[in-house]
Structures are given as structure tokens and as C-alpha cells.
Design a protein around this motif. Structure first.
Motif, PDB file in Angstrom:
ATOM      1  N   ALA A 148       0.818  -1.221   0.000  1.00 25.82           N
ATOM      2  CA  ALA A 148       0.000   0.000   0.000  1.00 25.82           C
ATOM      3  C   ALA A 148       0.851   1.270   0.000  1.00 25.82           C
ATOM      4  O   ALA A 148       0.385   2.330  -0.421  1.00 25.82           O
ATOM      5  CB  ALA A 148      -0.941   0.001   1.197  1.00 25.82           C
ATOM      6  N   ASN A 149       2.086   1.173   0.436  1.00 29.23           N
ATOM      7  CA  ASN A 149       2.928   2.358   0.514  1.00 29.23           C
ATOM      8  C   ASN A 149       3.341   2.882  -0.856  1.00 29.23           C
ATOM      9  O   ASN A 149       3.640   4.061  -1.002  1.00 29.23           O
ATOM     10  CB  ASN A 149       4.137   2.102   1.403  1.00 29.23           C
ATOM     11  CG  ASN A 149       3.725   2.058   2.860  1.00 29.23           C
ATOM     12  OD1 ASN A 149       2.734   2.674   3.261  1.00 29.23           O
ATOM     13  ND2 ASN A 149       4.454   1.321   3.659  1.00 29.23           N
ATOM     14  N   TYR A 150       3.327   2.026  -1.876  1.00 33.90           N
ATOM     15  CA  TYR A 150       3.605   2.521  -3.217  1.00 33.90           C
ATOM     16  C   TYR A 150       2.549   3.546  -3.636  1.00 33.90           C
ATOM     17  O   TYR A 150       2.852   4.516  -4.321  1.00 33.90           O
ATOM     18  CB  TYR A 150       3.656   1.379  -4.236  1.00 33.90           C
ATOM     19  CG  TYR A 150       4.866   0.501  -4.085  1.00 33.90           C
ATOM     20  CD1 TYR A 150       6.099   0.902  -4.587  1.00 33.90           C
ATOM     21  CD2 TYR A 150       4.777  -0.726  -3.436  1.00 33.90           C
ATOM     22  CE1 TYR A 150       7.216   0.094  -4.449  1.00 33.90           C
ATOM     23  CE2 TYR A 150       5.888  -1.549  -3.297  1.00 33.90           C
ATOM     24  CZ  TYR A 150       7.101  -1.130  -3.798  1.00 33.90           C
ATOM     25  OH  TYR A 150       8.205  -1.931  -3.658  1.00 33.90           O
ATOM     26  N   LEU A 151       1.307   3.326  -3.212  1.00 35.65           N
ATOM     27  CA  LEU A 151       0.250   4.295  -3.517  1.00 35.65           C
ATOM     28  C   LEU A 151       0.522   5.623  -2.822  1.00 35.65           C
ATOM     29  O   LEU A 151       0.253   6.689  -3.384  1.00 35.65           O
ATOM     30  CB  LEU A 151      -1.113   3.736  -3.119  1.00 35.65           C
ATOM     31  CG  LEU A 151      -1.539   2.471  -3.872  1.00 35.65           C
ATOM     32  CD1 LEU A 151      -2.859   1.940  -3.321  1.00 35.65           C
ATOM     33  CD2 LEU A 151      -1.628   2.713  -5.366  1.00 35.65           C
ATOM     34  N   ALA A 165      -9.542  14.186  -7.146  1.00 32.62           N
ATOM     35  CA  ALA A 165      -9.829  12.883  -6.542  1.00 32.62           C
ATOM     36  C   ALA A 165      -9.308  11.793  -7.468  1.00 32.62           C
ATOM     37  O   ALA A 165      -9.354  11.932  -8.697  1.00 32.62           O
ATOM     38  CB  ALA A 165     -11.333  12.709  -6.329  1.00 32.62           C
ATOM     39  N   VAL A 166      -8.808  10.732  -6.873  1.00 32.41           N
ATOM     40  CA  VAL A 166      -8.372   9.585  -7.656  1.00 32.41           C
ATOM     41  C   VAL A 166      -9.610   8.779  -8.003  1.00 32.41           C
ATOM     42  O   VAL A 166     -10.366   8.359  -7.127  1.00 32.41           O
ATOM     43  CB  VAL A 166      -7.360   8.729  -6.877  1.00 32.41           C
ATOM     44  CG1 VAL A 166      -7.036   7.450  -7.641  1.00 32.41           C
ATOM     45  CG2 VAL A 166      -6.100   9.526  -6.593  1.00 32.41           C
ATOM     46  N   ARG A 167      -9.838   8.581  -9.273  1.00 30.83           N
ATOM     47  CA  ARG A 167     -10.988   7.815  -9.758  1.00 30.83           C
ATOM     48  C   ARG A 167     -10.640   6.338  -9.907  1.00 30.83           C
ATOM     49  O   ARG A 167     -11.430   5.465  -9.645  1.00 30.83           O
ATOM     50  CB  ARG A 167     -11.439   8.410 -11.108  1.00 30.83           C
ATOM     51  CG  ARG A 167     -12.463   7.597 -11.871  1.00 30.83           C
ATOM     52  CD  ARG A 167     -13.828   7.690 -11.213  1.00 30.83           C
ATOM     53  NE  ARG A 167     -14.850   7.118 -12.044  1.00 30.83           N
ATOM     54  CZ  ARG A 167     -15.213   5.830 -12.026  1.00 30.83           C
ATOM     55  NH1 ARG A 167     -14.604   4.986 -11.243  1.00 30.83           N
ATOM     56  NH2 ARG A 167     -16.174   5.400 -12.809  1.00 30.83           N
ATOM     57  N   ARG A 168      -9.397   6.104 -10.352  1.00 29.82           N
ATOM     58  CA  ARG A 168      -8.976   4.730 -10.607  1.00 29.82           C
ATOM     59  C   ARG A 168      -7.457   4.656 -10.595  1.00 29.82           C
ATOM     60  O   ARG A 168      -6.786   5.573 -11.045  1.00 29.82           O
ATOM     61  CB  ARG A 168      -9.490   4.297 -11.977  1.00 29.82           C
ATOM     62  CG  ARG A 168      -9.054   2.935 -12.399  1.00 29.82           C
ATOM     63  CD  ARG A 168      -9.435   2.664 -13.853  1.00 29.82           C
ATOM     64  NE  ARG A 168      -8.718   1.476 -14.269  1.00 29.82           N
ATOM     65  CZ  ARG A 168      -9.287   0.380 -14.681  1.00 29.82           C
ATOM     66  NH1 ARG A 168     -10.596   0.317 -14.779  1.00 29.82           N
ATOM     67  NH2 ARG A 168      -8.575  -0.660 -15.033  1.00 29.82           N
ATOM     68  N   VAL A 169      -6.936   3.549 -10.091  1.00 29.21           N
ATOM     69  CA  VAL A 169      -5.512   3.249 -10.181  1.00 29.21           C
ATOM     70  C   VAL A 169      -5.368   1.793 -10.611  1.00 29.21           C
ATOM     71  O   VAL A 169      -5.966   0.908 -10.006  1.00 29.21           O
ATOM     72  CB  VAL A 169      -4.765   3.460  -8.838  1.00 29.21           C
ATOM     73  CG1 VAL A 169      -3.312   3.017  -8.950  1.00 29.21           C
ATOM     74  CG2 VAL A 169      -4.835   4.907  -8.383  1.00 29.21           C
ATOM     75  N   ALA A 223      12.327  -0.263 -13.090  1.00 31.90           N
ATOM     76  CA  ALA A 223      10.992  -0.094 -12.510  1.00 31.90           C
ATOM     77  C   ALA A 223      10.716  -1.178 -11.480  1.00 31.90           C
ATOM     78  O   ALA A 223      10.919  -2.363 -11.743  1.00 31.90           O
ATOM     79  CB  ALA A 223       9.931  -0.133 -13.601  1.00 31.90           C
ATOM     80  N   VAL A 224      10.246  -0.754 -10.290  1.00 32.17           N
ATOM     81  CA  VAL A 224       9.814  -1.708  -9.264  1.00 32.17           C
ATOM     82  C   VAL A 224       8.297  -1.701  -9.117  1.00 32.17           C
ATOM     83  O   VAL A 224       7.715  -2.651  -8.589  1.00 32.17           O
ATOM     84  CB  VAL A 224      10.498  -1.445  -7.894  1.00 32.17           C
ATOM     85  CG1 VAL A 224      12.001  -1.608  -8.002  1.00 32.17           C
ATOM     86  CG2 VAL A 224      10.140  -0.089  -7.326  1.00 32.17           C
ATOM     87  N   PHE A 225       7.651  -0.626  -9.597  1.00 37.78           N
ATOM     88  CA  PHE A 225       6.205  -0.457  -9.480  1.00 37.78           C
ATOM     89  C   PHE A 225       5.761   0.435 -10.626  1.00 37.78           C
ATOM     90  O   PHE A 225       6.444   1.409 -10.966  1.00 37.78           O
ATOM     91  CB  PHE A 225       5.879   0.194  -8.137  1.00 37.78           C
ATOM     92  CG  PHE A 225       4.430   0.519  -7.920  1.00 37.78           C
ATOM     93  CD1 PHE A 225       3.554  -0.438  -7.442  1.00 37.78           C
ATOM     94  CD2 PHE A 225       3.932   1.793  -8.177  1.00 37.78           C
ATOM     95  CE1 PHE A 225       2.210  -0.137  -7.220  1.00 37.78           C
ATOM     96  CE2 PHE A 225       2.599   2.091  -7.963  1.00 37.78           C
ATOM     97  CZ  PHE A 225       1.738   1.129  -7.477  1.00 37.78           C
ATOM     98  N   ALA A 226       4.617   0.114 -11.230  1.00 40.32           N
ATOM     99  CA  ALA A 226       4.081   0.935 -12.309  1.00 40.32           C
ATOM    100  C   ALA A 226       2.584   1.109 -12.099  1.00 40.32           C
ATOM    101  O   ALA A 226       1.912   0.181 -11.651  1.00 40.32           O
ATOM    102  CB  ALA A 226       4.348   0.283 -13.663  1.00 40.32           C
ATOM    103  N   ALA A 227       2.082   2.298 -12.421  1.00 40.09           N
ATOM    104  CA  ALA A 227       0.653   2.560 -12.230  1.00 40.09           C
ATOM    105  C   ALA A 227       0.140   3.515 -13.295  1.00 40.09           C
ATOM    106  O   ALA A 227       0.873   4.360 -13.799  1.00 40.09           O
ATOM    107  CB  ALA A 227       0.405   3.156 -10.846  1.00 40.09           C
ATOM    108  N   ILE A 228      -1.133   3.344 -13.596  1.00 46.87           N
ATOM    109  CA  ILE A 228      -1.891   4.306 -14.391  1.00 46.87           C
ATOM    110  C   ILE A 228      -2.941   4.862 -13.434  1.00 46.87           C
ATOM    111  O   ILE A 228      -3.759   4.106 -12.895  1.00 46.87           O
ATOM    112  CB  ILE A 228      -2.591   3.641 -15.595  1.00 46.87           C
ATOM    113  CG1 ILE A 228      -1.595   2.949 -16.520  1.00 46.87           C
ATOM    114  CG2 ILE A 228      -3.434   4.671 -16.360  1.00 46.87           C
ATOM    115  CD1 ILE A 228      -0.665   3.870 -17.261  1.00 46.87           C
TER     116      ILE A 228
END
Length: 144
Positions: free
Chosen positions: A38-41, A71-75, A115-120
Motif C-alpha cells: 500500500a505504501n507505493y500508492l 480525486a483519484v478515480r482509478r488506479v 521499474a519496481v512499481f508501475a501505475a496508471i
């Protein structure tokens, strides 16, 4: 079953529009010394906040003057490698697309260029009452 990862559209820049440094503290890790998922978020949220401030957008004033907040709608995210206590990480953020109502960002957490973490992340604006709103015109102009 193969997972599909969203592809950037033609508006994606070839270099990140923002870089944000993170150091992994003991409190960021689990019992194994690995960054808790959760800390990546939290890391990418900090980077987005820094990015917005760096563009000169005062989120407090936006709320007080216009009654709007982001506001974050989606990750959608992928955990690629384990980051560990005392690692030096960098969050790279670039714009994937901007419409009247949403901002889609590609964010990566990297260690030594890997890269250790990737997000859209899909970001929207909402009013004080939680109703959807268009992104302010000045912010759309900055991003185009």
C-alpha cells in the motif's frame, strides 16, 4: 490469461514530466524489510502532489475559490520488483491523456533505473459535495 497493460496514447511524452525522490524508511516496510504494497500508492500520491504544486497550482485556493478538489478515480498498478528498507527510489510521472473531465497519468517507481512499481492513475475533479466537475481550464492549458 495474459494481462493487458494500458498503452500510452500519442500525447505521451518520451521523458517524464516530473521526478520525485523517495527514500524507503523502516516504517515503509513489512516484517521482511520489503516495502509494504500500500505504501507505493502513498509514494505516487506524494509525487503527484509535488508535481501539481510545481506547476503552480494551489490546491487550497482551488478548493476555497472554486469549490473543487482532485480525486483519484482509478488506479491500475503492477508490482514488479521488491523495494527494501533504505533504498533510494524515484517516482516518474508523465501525462498519458487529458480530457475535459479527467487526467490520466502514468507513474513508475524506479530504483537505479529499473521499474519496481508501475501505475496508471485517473484523476478527476469533484465539488465540495462530491459531484463530478470539469478540470479547470487553466489546468488543462498547463497540461496541453
Amino acid at each position: 490469461m495474459a494481462q493487458s497493460t494500458p498503452r500510452p496514447d500519442a500525447s505521451v511524452r518520451t521523458t517524464p514530466s516530473h521526478r520525485f525522490d523517495i527514500r524507503v524508511y523502516y516504517e515503509d516496510t513489512d516484517m521482511g524489510g520489503i516495502v509494504y504494497h500500500a505504501n507505493y500508492l502513498k509514494f505516487i500520491e506524494r509525487a503527484r502532489s509535488d508535481w501539481v504544486a510545481g506547476m503552480g497550482v494551489d490546491q487550497r485556493a482551488m478548493k476555497e475559490k472554486d469549490g473543487l478538489v482532485f480525486a483519484v478515480r482509478r488506479v491500475e498498478c503492477d508490482y514488479l520488483l521488491a523495494a527494501r528498507f533504505d533504498d533510494r527510489l524515484e517516482v516518474l510521472t508523465d501525462v498519458q491523456s487529458v480530457t475535459g473531465a479527467r487526467l490520466v497519468l502514468r507513474q513508475q517507481v524506479v530504483r537505479d533505473g529499473e521499474a519496481v512499481f508501475a501505475a496508471i492513475a485517473t484523476i478527476v475533479c469533484v465539488t465540495d459535495t462530491g459531484h463530478p466537475a470539469r478540470l479547470p481550464a487553466n489546468i488543462r492549458r498547463i497540461l496541453h
